[in-house]
Design a protein around this motif. Sequence first.
Motif, PDB file in Angstrom:
ATOM      1  N   TRP A  56      47.189  18.146  83.987  1.00 40.45           N
ATOM      2  CA  TRP A  56      47.142  19.600  83.906  1.00 40.45           C
ATOM      3  C   TRP A  56      48.254  20.227  83.055  1.00 40.45           C
ATOM      4  O   TRP A  56      48.002  21.107  82.239  1.00 40.45           O
ATOM      5  CB  TRP A  56      47.172  20.202  85.313  1.00 40.45           C
ATOM      6  CG  TRP A  56      47.080  21.697  85.303  1.00 40.45           C
ATOM      7  CD1 TRP A  56      48.078  22.591  85.571  1.00 40.45           C
ATOM      8  CD2 TRP A  56      45.926  22.485  84.978  1.00 40.45           C
ATOM      9  NE1 TRP A  56      47.624  23.872  85.454  1.00 40.45           N
ATOM     10  CE2 TRP A  56      46.306  23.838  85.088  1.00 40.45           C
ATOM     11  CE3 TRP A  56      44.609  22.176  84.612  1.00 40.45           C
ATOM     12  CZ2 TRP A  56      45.415  24.885  84.845  1.00 40.45           C
ATOM     13  CZ3 TRP A  56      43.716  23.219  84.373  1.00 40.45           C
ATOM     14  CH2 TRP A  56      44.127  24.547  84.482  1.00 40.45           C
ATOM     15  N   ASP A 111      43.074  16.025  86.269  1.00 38.18           N
ATOM     16  CA  ASP A 111      43.148  17.325  86.955  1.00 38.18           C
ATOM     17  C   ASP A 111      41.879  18.109  86.644  1.00 38.18           C
ATOM     18  O   ASP A 111      40.805  17.512  86.407  1.00 38.18           O
ATOM     19  CB  ASP A 111      44.434  18.064  86.538  1.00 38.18           C
ATOM     20  CG  ASP A 111      44.944  19.038  87.583  1.00 38.18           C
ATOM     21  OD1 ASP A 111      44.339  20.123  87.709  1.00 38.18           O
ATOM     22  OD2 ASP A 111      45.935  18.736  88.280  1.00 38.18           O
ATOM     23  N   ASP A 112      41.955  19.398  86.611  1.00 38.56           N
ATOM     24  CA  ASP A 112      40.774  20.241  86.443  1.00 38.56           C
ATOM     25  C   ASP A 112      40.142  20.061  85.057  1.00 38.56           C
ATOM     26  O   ASP A 112      40.817  19.672  84.107  1.00 38.56           O
ATOM     27  CB  ASP A 112      41.192  21.708  86.625  1.00 38.56           C
ATOM     28  CG  ASP A 112      40.078  22.561  87.189  1.00 38.56           C
ATOM     29  OD1 ASP A 112      38.930  22.102  87.200  1.00 38.56           O
ATOM     30  OD2 ASP A 112      40.371  23.698  87.605  1.00 38.56           O
ATOM     31  N   TYR A 122      40.324  14.750  91.238  1.00 41.10           N
ATOM     32  CA  TYR A 122      40.701  16.130  91.530  1.00 41.10           C
ATOM     33  C   TYR A 122      39.506  16.887  92.087  1.00 41.10           C
ATOM     34  O   TYR A 122      38.411  16.851  91.496  1.00 41.10           O
ATOM     35  CB  TYR A 122      41.184  16.781  90.231  1.00 41.10           C
ATOM     36  CG  TYR A 122      41.390  18.272  90.300  1.00 41.10           C
ATOM     37  CD1 TYR A 122      42.587  18.801  90.783  1.00 41.10           C
ATOM     38  CD2 TYR A 122      40.402  19.157  89.883  1.00 41.10           C
ATOM     39  CE1 TYR A 122      42.785  20.181  90.833  1.00 41.10           C
ATOM     40  CE2 TYR A 122      40.586  20.529  89.939  1.00 41.10           C
ATOM     41  CZ  TYR A 122      41.779  21.019  90.412  1.00 41.10           C
ATOM     42  OH  TYR A 122      41.971  22.383  90.473  1.00 41.10           O
ATOM     43  N   CYS A 181      39.760  25.193  90.362  1.00 42.64           N
ATOM     44  CA  CYS A 181      40.011  26.619  90.118  1.00 42.64           C
ATOM     45  C   CYS A 181      39.325  27.138  88.868  1.00 42.64           C
ATOM     46  O   CYS A 181      39.423  28.331  88.578  1.00 42.64           O
ATOM     47  CB  CYS A 181      41.517  26.868  90.005  1.00 42.64           C
ATOM     48  SG  CYS A 181      42.406  26.590  91.547  1.00 42.64           S
ATOM     49  N   LYS A 235      43.588  14.728  94.377  1.00 42.09           N
ATOM     50  CA  LYS A 235      44.296  16.001  94.573  1.00 42.09           C
ATOM     51  C   LYS A 235      43.241  17.002  95.007  1.00 42.09           C
ATOM     52  O   LYS A 235      42.251  17.216  94.290  1.00 42.09           O
ATOM     53  CB  LYS A 235      44.942  16.426  93.258  1.00 42.09           C
ATOM     54  CG  LYS A 235      45.440  17.867  93.198  1.00 42.09           C
ATOM     55  CD  LYS A 235      46.105  18.135  91.836  1.00 42.09           C
ATOM     56  CE  LYS A 235      46.487  19.605  91.672  1.00 42.09           C
ATOM     57  NZ  LYS A 235      47.171  19.837  90.369  1.00 42.09           N
ATOM     58  N   ASP A 282      42.579  20.713  95.599  1.00 45.43           N
ATOM     59  CA  ASP A 282      43.149  22.021  95.323  1.00 45.43           C
ATOM     60  C   ASP A 282      42.664  23.022  96.362  1.00 45.43           C
ATOM     61  O   ASP A 282      41.854  22.687  97.244  1.00 45.43           O
ATOM     62  CB  ASP A 282      42.743  22.449  93.897  1.00 45.43           C
ATOM     63  CG  ASP A 282      43.892  23.130  93.184  1.00 45.43           C
ATOM     64  OD1 ASP A 282      44.660  23.836  93.848  1.00 45.43           O
ATOM     65  OD2 ASP A 282      44.019  22.956  91.960  1.00 45.43           O
ATOM     66  N   SER A 298      46.959  20.369  97.588  1.00 49.65           N
ATOM     67  CA  SER A 298      47.426  21.299  96.552  1.00 49.65           C
ATOM     68  C   SER A 298      47.147  22.721  96.992  1.00 49.65           C
ATOM     69  O   SER A 298      46.307  23.422  96.432  1.00 49.65           O
ATOM     70  CB  SER A 298      46.734  20.988  95.224  1.00 49.65           C
ATOM     71  OG  SER A 298      47.198  21.863  94.222  1.00 49.65           O
ATOM     72  N   GLN A 350      49.260  25.233  97.095  1.00 49.71           N
ATOM     73  CA  GLN A 350      50.193  26.205  96.492  1.00 49.71           C
ATOM     74  C   GLN A 350      51.158  26.827  97.506  1.00 49.71           C
ATOM     75  O   GLN A 350      51.579  27.979  97.356  1.00 49.71           O
ATOM     76  CB  GLN A 350      49.444  27.310  95.727  1.00 49.71           C
ATOM     77  CG  GLN A 350      48.756  26.811  94.475  1.00 49.71           C
ATOM     78  CD  GLN A 350      47.311  26.414  94.720  1.00 49.71           C
ATOM     79  OE1 GLN A 350      46.625  27.069  95.492  1.00 49.71           O
ATOM     80  NE2 GLN A 350      46.866  25.339  94.101  1.00 49.71           N
ATOM     81  N   ARG A 360      51.897  20.536  98.139  1.00 49.36           N
ATOM     82  CA  ARG A 360      52.515  21.511  97.247  1.00 49.36           C
ATOM     83  C   ARG A 360      53.210  22.588  98.065  1.00 49.36           C
ATOM     84  O   ARG A 360      52.640  23.135  99.014  1.00 49.36           O
ATOM     85  CB  ARG A 360      51.446  22.131  96.351  1.00 49.36           C
ATOM     86  CG  ARG A 360      51.067  21.279  95.146  1.00 49.36           C
ATOM     87  CD  ARG A 360      51.999  21.547  93.973  1.00 49.36           C
ATOM     88  NE  ARG A 360      51.884  22.928  93.576  1.00 49.36           N
ATOM     89  CZ  ARG A 360      50.910  23.383  92.776  1.00 49.36           C
ATOM     90  NH1 ARG A 360      50.029  22.569  92.250  1.00 49.36           N
ATOM     91  NH2 ARG A 360      50.861  24.674  92.465  1.00 49.36           N
ATOM     92  N   ASP A 418      52.051  27.511  90.841  1.00 48.05           N
ATOM     93  CA  ASP A 418      52.065  26.606  89.691  1.00 48.05           C
ATOM     94  C   ASP A 418      53.369  26.686  88.896  1.00 48.05           C
ATOM     95  O   ASP A 418      53.870  27.766  88.588  1.00 48.05           O
ATOM     96  CB  ASP A 418      50.894  26.951  88.760  1.00 48.05           C
ATOM     97  CG  ASP A 418      49.561  26.560  89.373  1.00 48.05           C
ATOM     98  OD1 ASP A 418      49.522  26.197  90.573  1.00 48.05           O
ATOM     99  OD2 ASP A 418      48.558  26.618  88.647  1.00 48.05           O
ATOM    100  N   MET A 439      53.991  19.247  89.749  1.00 44.94           N
ATOM    101  CA  MET A 439      54.134  18.250  88.687  1.00 44.94           C
ATOM    102  C   MET A 439      55.349  18.593  87.825  1.00 44.94           C
ATOM    103  O   MET A 439      55.750  19.752  87.723  1.00 44.94           O
ATOM    104  CB  MET A 439      52.875  18.259  87.801  1.00 44.94           C
ATOM    105  CG  MET A 439      51.615  17.885  88.563  1.00 44.94           C
ATOM    106  SD  MET A 439      50.080  18.297  87.685  1.00 44.94           S
ATOM    107  CE  MET A 439      49.905  20.044  88.027  1.00 44.94           C
TER     108      MET A 439
HETATM  109  C1  GLA Z   1      45.702  25.222  90.522  1.00 47.87           C
HETATM  110  C2  GLA Z   1      46.712  24.097  90.779  1.00 47.87           C
HETATM  111  C3  GLA Z   1      47.170  23.503  89.453  1.00 47.87           C
HETATM  112  C4  GLA Z   1      45.967  23.014  88.668  1.00 47.87           C
HETATM  113  C5  GLA Z   1      44.992  24.159  88.465  1.00 47.87           C
HETATM  114  C6  GLA Z   1      43.697  23.708  87.813  1.00 47.87           C
HETATM  115  O1  GLA Z   1      46.299  26.328  89.920  1.00 47.87           O
HETATM  116  O2  GLA Z   1      47.817  24.583  91.489  1.00 47.87           O
HETATM  117  O3  GLA Z   1      48.069  22.431  89.692  1.00 47.87           O
HETATM  118  O4  GLA Z   1      45.356  21.946  89.341  1.00 47.87           O
HETATM  119  O5  GLA Z   1      44.637  24.750  89.717  1.00 47.87           O
HETATM  120  O6  GLA Z   1      42.787  24.753  87.673  1.00 47.87           O
END
Ligand code: GLA
Length: 426
Positions: free
Chosen positions: A46, A91-92, A139, A143, A178, A180, A209, A211, A234, A238, A274
């Motif tokens: 990401w 990741d995404d 993942y 998002c 991961k 999210d 994840s 946040q 997390r 971010d 990360m």
């Molecule tokens: C969230 C996560 C990030 C990443 C994005 C991908 O914001 O916190 O680490 O994975 O999604 O869209």
Amino acid sequence: MGGAEHRASATAPMKPQRAVALLLLGAAAALEDGLARTPPMGWRSWNCYGGDVDDARIRAAVDALAAKRTSPWTGARRSLADLGFARAGVDDGWQSCGEGYEGSFHAADGTPLVNASRFPDLAALVRYGHGKGLLMGWYDDNCICLDSYKLRANASWAALAYAADVEQVYAAGFDGVKIDNCGDDDGSGFAARVRDIKGRPTPVLVENSNQGSGLGPPRGLPTDADWCDFHLFRTGGDIRPDFDGVVARLQRVLPFTNSTPPISRPGCWAYPDMLEVGNFGWALGGPRNDAAFVESRTHFGLWCVVSSPLILGFDVADDDKLEAVWPIVSNEEAIAVNQAWAGFPGTLVVDDAAYQVWAKPLGGATAALVFNRGAATLDVSVPLAALGLPETATARDVWTHTNATVSVAWTATLPPHDSAFAVFSS
Ligand code: GLA
């Protein structure tokens, strides 16, 4: 050197022996499958690629993680994977957003639809990583497409989708996921996936994840050492390649590192996100400069001294970038501090507007990192007593790999955002 003189006053010195004993109680409540006895290490896509990720990029990262380079410290040939960065995570960006049921990327039977032009064969990708000696990560609950909002309006379809998400992880052979939180605010999607994973004979590494939001089950932050349904969590929003932002992210680990017993512990690691190591000064396409190197080094040291998972986020396949930060990420003495466990993950011990000191007991030794928060060069003096040390100690400088004897106070002259990192023994 013209810097302001700052003398630290200690917050409470640590009591490592007590923490060791209490950890043994706390650890029993973490995910005790042995997958994260030490902070997980690796790379994830990401921070350098955003959603623009595909099979070729992941394979290139795998190659870079597995390629051997000469250590500037020992002269030995080591790959990032040899050093411990042995997990490669997607990741995404892998989904076929909008191609499924109700404008989602999940089919009516729950199957998550992969964008086949980006990822034609997940199992082959995983085999490729495994063939290079790596563990591979996936993942979920993303998002970009934001399926959670659609899924939660239809409970029976959502149940199929959560099960199919986990099945996708296992069918391809991934070693971790991961998960999210992009709309799964009550945590039901997370809880269903984790229940499924825990019911299977082979565990995979689970990253929560979230946040940094919520408290307790099903997917909030752990509030004590009695519950943790994931291997890493997390602690905040971010991260960006901006030094003050990185420092702000770091502060969010505090509730999990300064309690007794510590909440961040083997099997359940507090994770400020990360790494942006290698991304400072590159974000706008600019050349690497000394300030960017210094910021990367301080950031890396801080993540090491708080036992954070070390997940690289720069483009490891870019040889110039890897070369630029290789002296940082190949520093085995820094990594050893991160991976050590003597009952305590490492926490803030001196908090000053101009600088902070973070320290981690290593069992018979203490690692400490002091860094300059500001834009002017700073002379710092940290009393050894603030680190719980006697009047004289031997300091092993983690950045230069040299030894010195320190009496009464540890002193350093630090350019902006620079750090001193030492392992003290008495
Ligand atoms: C969230 C996560 C990030 C990443 C994005 C991908 O914001 O916190 O680490 O994975 O999604 O869209």
